[in-house]
Write a protein that holds these residues in place. Structure first.
Motif, PDB file in Angstrom:
ATOM      1  N   GLN A 180       0.765  -1.241  -0.303  1.00 48.15           N
ATOM      2  CA  GLN A 180      -0.346   0.090   0.082  1.00 48.15           C
ATOM      3  C   GLN A 180       0.643   1.209  -0.171  1.00 48.15           C
ATOM      4  O   GLN A 180       0.795   2.303  -0.525  1.00 48.15           O
ATOM      5  N   GLU A 181       1.764   1.282   1.139  1.00 52.37           N
ATOM      6  CA  GLU A 181       3.016   2.137   0.533  1.00 52.37           C
ATOM      7  C   GLU A 181       3.269   2.802  -0.583  1.00 52.37           C
ATOM      8  O   GLU A 181       3.890   3.837  -0.901  1.00 52.37           O
ATOM      9  N   GLN A 182       3.584   1.790  -1.376  1.00 52.29           N
ATOM     10  CA  GLN A 182       4.388   1.385  -2.637  1.00 52.29           C
ATOM     11  C   GLN A 182       3.313   2.493  -3.567  1.00 52.29           C
ATOM     12  O   GLN A 182       3.357   3.032  -4.102  1.00 52.29           O
ATOM     13  N   ALA A 183       2.030   1.731  -3.650  1.00 56.01           N
ATOM     14  CA  ALA A 183       0.671   2.409  -4.159  1.00 56.01           C
ATOM     15  C   ALA A 183       0.888   4.097  -4.286  1.00 56.01           C
ATOM     16  O   ALA A 183       1.117   4.384  -4.858  1.00 56.01           O
ATOM     17  N   HIS A 184       0.868   4.434  -2.789  1.00 49.16           N
ATOM     18  CA  HIS A 184       0.360   5.709  -2.530  1.00 49.16           C
ATOM     19  C   HIS A 184       2.030   6.356  -3.102  1.00 49.16           C
ATOM     20  O   HIS A 184       1.540   7.876  -3.764  1.00 49.16           O
ATOM     21  N   ALA A 185       2.831   6.023  -2.741  1.00 50.51           N
ATOM     22  CA  ALA A 185       4.286   6.174  -3.112  1.00 50.51           C
ATOM     23  C   ALA A 185       4.534   6.984  -5.078  1.00 50.51           C
ATOM     24  O   ALA A 185       5.045   7.885  -5.113  1.00 50.51           O
ATOM     25  N   ILE A 186       3.639   5.472  -5.621  1.00 53.78           N
ATOM     26  CA  ILE A 186       3.907   5.703  -7.218  1.00 53.78           C
ATOM     27  C   ILE A 186       3.062   7.089  -7.721  1.00 53.78           C
ATOM     28  O   ILE A 186       3.162   7.517  -8.000  1.00 53.78           O
ATOM     29  N   VAL A 187       2.266   6.968  -6.551  1.00 54.26           N
ATOM     30  CA  VAL A 187       0.676   8.014  -7.400  1.00 54.26           C
ATOM     31  C   VAL A 187       1.942   9.486  -6.974  1.00 54.26           C
ATOM     32  O   VAL A 187       1.329  10.264  -7.325  1.00 54.26           O
ATOM     33  N   ASN A 188       2.228   9.598  -5.298  1.00 55.45           N
ATOM     34  CA  ASN A 188       2.966  10.700  -5.386  1.00 55.45           C
ATOM     35  C   ASN A 188       4.679  11.072  -5.706  1.00 55.45           C
ATOM     36  O   ASN A 188       5.334  11.520  -5.296  1.00 55.45           O
ATOM     37  N   LYS A 189       5.057   9.875  -7.131  1.00 55.49           N
ATOM     38  CA  LYS A 189       6.213  10.242  -7.787  1.00 55.49           C
ATOM     39  C   LYS A 189       7.178  10.125  -7.138  1.00 55.49           C
ATOM     40  O   LYS A 189       8.533  10.195  -7.330  1.00 55.49           O
ATOM     41  N   GLU A 190       7.104   8.751  -6.097  1.00 58.83           N
ATOM     42  CA  GLU A 190       7.890   7.977  -5.262  1.00 58.83           C
ATOM     43  C   GLU A 190       8.440   6.970  -5.852  1.00 58.83           C
ATOM     44  O   GLU A 190       7.451   6.745  -5.998  1.00 58.83           O
ATOM     45  N   TYR A 191       9.897   6.389  -5.471  1.00 55.26           N
ATOM     46  CA  TYR A 191       9.635   5.199  -5.952  1.00 55.26           C
ATOM     47  C   TYR A 191      10.813   4.576  -4.424  1.00 55.26           C
ATOM     48  O   TYR A 191      11.627   4.515  -3.933  1.00 55.26           O
ATOM     49  N   LEU A 192       9.204   3.844  -4.466  1.00 51.73           N
ATOM     50  CA  LEU A 192       9.800   3.149  -2.931  1.00 51.73           C
ATOM     51  C   LEU A 192      10.175   1.127  -3.171  1.00 51.73           C
ATOM     52  O   LEU A 192       9.147   0.004  -3.642  1.00 51.73           O
ATOM     53  N   LEU A 193      10.573   0.353  -3.016  1.00 53.73           N
ATOM     54  CA  LEU A 193      11.131  -1.321  -2.831  1.00 53.73           C
ATOM     55  C   LEU A 193      11.046  -1.431  -1.787  1.00 53.73           C
ATOM     56  O   LEU A 193      11.300  -1.359  -0.585  1.00 53.73           O
ATOM     57  N   GLN A 194      10.323  -2.974  -1.800  1.00 49.88           N
ATOM     58  CA  GLN A 194       9.721  -4.170  -0.259  1.00 49.88           C
ATOM     59  C   GLN A 194      11.642  -4.665  -0.566  1.00 49.88           C
ATOM     60  O   GLN A 194      11.767  -5.690  -0.968  1.00 49.88           O
ATOM     61  N   ASP A 195      12.064  -4.368   0.873  1.00 51.78           N
ATOM     62  CA  ASP A 195      13.127  -4.769   0.873  1.00 51.78           C
ATOM     63  C   ASP A 195      13.449  -5.220   2.700  1.00 51.78           C
ATOM     64  O   ASP A 195      13.934  -4.660   3.408  1.00 51.78           O
ATOM     65  N   PRO A 196      13.565  -6.809   3.365  1.00 51.07           N
ATOM     66  CA  PRO A 196      13.622  -7.744   2.432  1.00 51.07           C
ATOM     67  C   PRO A 196      12.151  -8.002   2.073  1.00 51.07           C
ATOM     68  O   PRO A 196      11.267  -7.918   2.697  1.00 51.07           O
ATOM     69  N   LEU A 197      12.212  -9.412   0.961  1.00 52.18           N
ATOM     70  CA  LEU A 197      11.514  -9.633   0.739  1.00 52.18           C
ATOM     71  C   LEU A 197      10.417 -10.224   1.448  1.00 52.18           C
ATOM     72  O   LEU A 197      11.193 -11.001   2.687  1.00 52.18           O
ATOM     73  N   PRO A 198       9.277 -10.065   1.397  1.00 43.00           N
ATOM     74  CA  PRO A 198       8.658 -11.229   3.139  1.00 43.00           C
ATOM     75  C   PRO A 198       8.701 -13.438   2.716  1.00 43.00           C
ATOM     76  O   PRO A 198       8.848 -13.752   1.510  1.00 43.00           O
ATOM     77  N   SER A 199       8.665 -13.601   3.778  1.00 41.78           N
ATOM     78  CA  SER A 199       8.689 -15.066   3.594  1.00 41.78           C
ATOM     79  C   SER A 199       7.281 -15.792   3.355  1.00 41.78           C
ATOM     80  O   SER A 199       7.615 -16.636   2.569  1.00 41.78           O
ATOM     81  N   THR A 200       6.514 -15.381   3.253  1.00 49.56           N
ATOM     82  CA  THR A 200       4.710 -16.157   2.601  1.00 49.56           C
ATOM     83  C   THR A 200       5.091 -15.764   1.434  1.00 49.56           C
ATOM     84  O   THR A 200       5.332 -15.089   0.850  1.00 49.56           O
TER      85      THR A 200
END
Length: 641
Positions: A180-200
């Motif tokens: 969700q944070e990534q999606a909001h960041a994209i709307v605000n023209k920001e670029y966030l990456l998830q790190d580390p990746l989830p285990s599920t």
């Protein structure tokens, strides 16, 4: 309703079903057990009492005594003895009141215990029938205690389980929150990456897909920013030295000496490289270009003015415009620079060094004409070449001129004390040519009642390190004006670069900013200062936004910068440097560059203003390039508030 809430509701419903099932089974089993116990109790009592009564069947007193003894020591609701012909011989009943148990619970469980019957005989002849029924109150009490215990344990277990479930679900759903944070960041023209990746597994796949999309978007923006930088480099940079070229100097000069600019006066330094042709003939063009590149770098380093404008006019001439600087301050530094070719000769181990340097320094004033400036520099450089003993020449009028600190200190202090600073405004317009905002400009009223622009007093303000004091003064004037005059449109204010260089100066002004909260204000800084102080700019921009102010970048496009820095500070708007207005209608390179800037800023939701619009053709050219807001004499001149 959130996914987390739905899961918790589902778990709660399942717990409730388990509760009802557990209650039903436990209460049912306990009830059946108690009913059997009561039935057995009454049956055993009836048989034993019946046998005892058979021995005293002819003695009524003994019968009464024995029935009373059994009744008093047991939990019975009724014991009665009836003759064979139906006559009541003796009866005992328990008048105990209903137990202190909710009536709904008694109605819910409804214990049924049938009376037990026994025949009383005398010898072989029956003399009566004995009826015994156990007391049910004790069974109800026992069931109620079991019920309460079950409820208490269930509630404790439910609280523990639901809390554990809540935090477990919260941890498990963190990847969704990050998505969700990534999606909001994209709307605000920001670029966030998830790190580390989830285990599920499922969430990992989702995170990988989002990371891939964010990376692609970032690559697109980076590529666009690189294209813009390449266009700027091709159009305005000298390929050998990396300085601005003659074309950009010509289109920028007017905006630099504009009386509305704080940098409208200063010194111009011309450096001529003599003997370059001989060097190229003797050692080749490649070495010649390298030497020119080294000299240009040393030229920039020696003058050491971050606000300066450096350009290569032609093959052998470099020029620097250094705002708020006196020529006399540069003479020693430039004289040292002229010895640099000898250092290069030793460094490169050249047999001869045909190159020599000469320089001329003069002062430029607000609204200085380019032809007049070049005439002065050409005259001085010719004199310097003729007088080999004096390779650095200053304009005679400026040789002995010095900055009078005391005079300007008193003048500025007096103007502040006597409130001789006034606000002017110049309105900016949108595509529909309606007023969008007003830029507020500060003017000084001199002793002879003349209105002087910032170019008159700002050089002295900078020399005396009083920029933040002027910033505070402007904030006070604006706050007072807006409190007295309600306005729904935005007002933009230029703040000094001193606040970016020393963030403590900005923090000292925070009380004044807080007083202005609620007003539609936008604060802007020059791009050069922003790019050179990105960390401070990011912090200050964030603080001003939290106070509901807009933030912008002024004189945008002249700084040699990687436009990706816009992602970090994300201004609300940029104002293009006025130099673009001189070329936008006739120069294809400038037009392409402005179009590229608009494309990049559009992707970041940043508004673009074109400045110094003076004619319709400029306005049309900027509109075609994608600019949305415009300001200049074509619309209005600065007017007093």
């Amino acid at each position: 309703m959130t996914f987390k809430s739905n899961i918790l509701i589902f778990i709660s419903v399942m717990l409730l079903v388990l509760l009802v099932g557990s209650f039903t089974l436990n209460i049912s089993h306990t009830k059946a057990f108690l009913e059997k116990q009561l039935q057995s109790h009454s049956y055993d009592s009836a048989n034993s009492l019946g046998l005892s009564l058979s021995t005293v069947a002819d003695n009524p007193v003994s019968i009464t005594t024995m029935i009373d003894a059994v009744f008093d020591r047991g939990h019975f609701s009724i014991i009665e003895l009836v003759s064979m012909d139906g006559q009541l011989i003796y009866k005992r009943t328990n008048q105990i009141s209903e137990p202190k148990i909710p009536s709904w619970f008694i109605a819910l469980v409804d214990i049924n215990v049938s009376p037990s019957l026994a025949v009383v005989q005398k010898g072989w002849s029956p003399i009566g029938e004995l009826k015994v029924q156990s007391q049910k109150n004790y069974a109800y009490i026992e069931l109620w205690l079991v019920f309460k215990t079950l409820v208490q344990w269930f509630l404790v277990a439910a609280v523990i389980f639901l809390n554990v479930a809540y935090f477990t679900i919260r941890v498990l759903l963190q990847p969704l929150n990050k998505t969700q944070e990534q999606a909001h960041a994209i709307v605000n023209k920001e670029y966030l990456l998830q790190d580390p990746l989830p285990s599920t597994t499922e969430f990992r796949r989702l995170a990988e897909a989002m990371n891939s999309m964010v990376s692609k978007l970032q690559q697109v923006f980076t590529r666009e920013a690189q294209i813009v930088e390449k266009l700027r480099s091709i159009a305005y940079e000298d390929s050998v030295t990396g300085l601005y070229n003659r074309h950009y100097f010509d289109m920028t000069f007017t905006s630099i000496v504009d009386e509305e600019q704080a940098s409208a006066q200063g010194s111009a330094c011309l450096l001529r490289i003599d003997g370059l042709k001989e060097l190229n003939t003797q050692y080749g063009y490649q070495l010649g270009n390298e030497l020119v590149k080294h000299i240009a770098k040393q030229f920039h380093t020696t003058l050491n003015n971050h606000a300066g404008f450096y350009a290569r006019l032609n093959g052998i001439e470099l020029i620097a415009l250094l705002p708020n600087t006196q020529p006399i301050e540069l003479r020693d530094r430039v004289a040292k620079l002229l010895t640099y070719p000898r250092a290069l000769q030793k460094e490169l181990n050249l047999e001869t060094m045909p190159i020599s340097l000469t320089s001329a320094i003069t002062r430029y004033e607000p609204n200085e004409s380019k032809s007049n400036l070049f005439s002065q520099l050409d005259f001085l450089i010719q004199q310097a070449e003729a007088k080999h003993y004096e390779p650095v020449l200053l304009q005679k009028d400026n040789v002995d001129s010095t900055f009078n600190n005391n005079h300007w200190q008193k003048l500025i202090d007096s103007a502040i004390t006597e409130q001789n600073f006034k606000l002017f405004k110049q309105e900016a317009y949108g595509l529909d040519e309606s007023v969008y905002e007003s830029e507020l400009l500060v003017r000084m009223v001199t002793e002879d009642n003349k209105i002087q622009s910032a170019a008159y007093f700002m050089p002295a303000v900078k020399q005396l390190n009083m920029q933040s004091k002027i910033d505070e003064l402007v904030l006070q004037l604006v706050t007072t004006h807006l409190q007295e005059n309600n306005s729904n449109s935005y007002h933009s204010i230029n703040l000094s670069e001193a606040l970016l260089k020393d963030i403590q100066l900005f923090e000292k002004l925070l009380p004044q900013f807080k007083k202005a909260q609620g007003a539609n204000l936008a604060f802007e800084f020059p791009e050069t200062a922003v790019y050179e102080n990105l960390t401070a700019a990011k912090s200050i921009f964030s603080t001003l936004r939290q106070m509901d102010f807009k933030v912008g970048i002024d004189r945008f496009g002249i700084q040699i910068a990687d436009l990706q820095y816009l992602c970090d500070i994300h201004p609300d708007y940029i104002k293009l440097d006025a130099s673009f207005s001189n070329q936008i209608e006739s120069d294809a390179s400038t037009s392409s560059y402005v179009i590229s800037i608009c494309e990049v800023t559009s992707n970041l939701d940043i508004d673009v203003f074109a400045m110094s619009i003076e004619k319709e053709a400029q306005l049309d050219a900027f509109k075609k390039a994608g600019v949305s807001y415009f300001q200049g004499y074509h619309f209005s001149t600065p007017t007093p508030l």
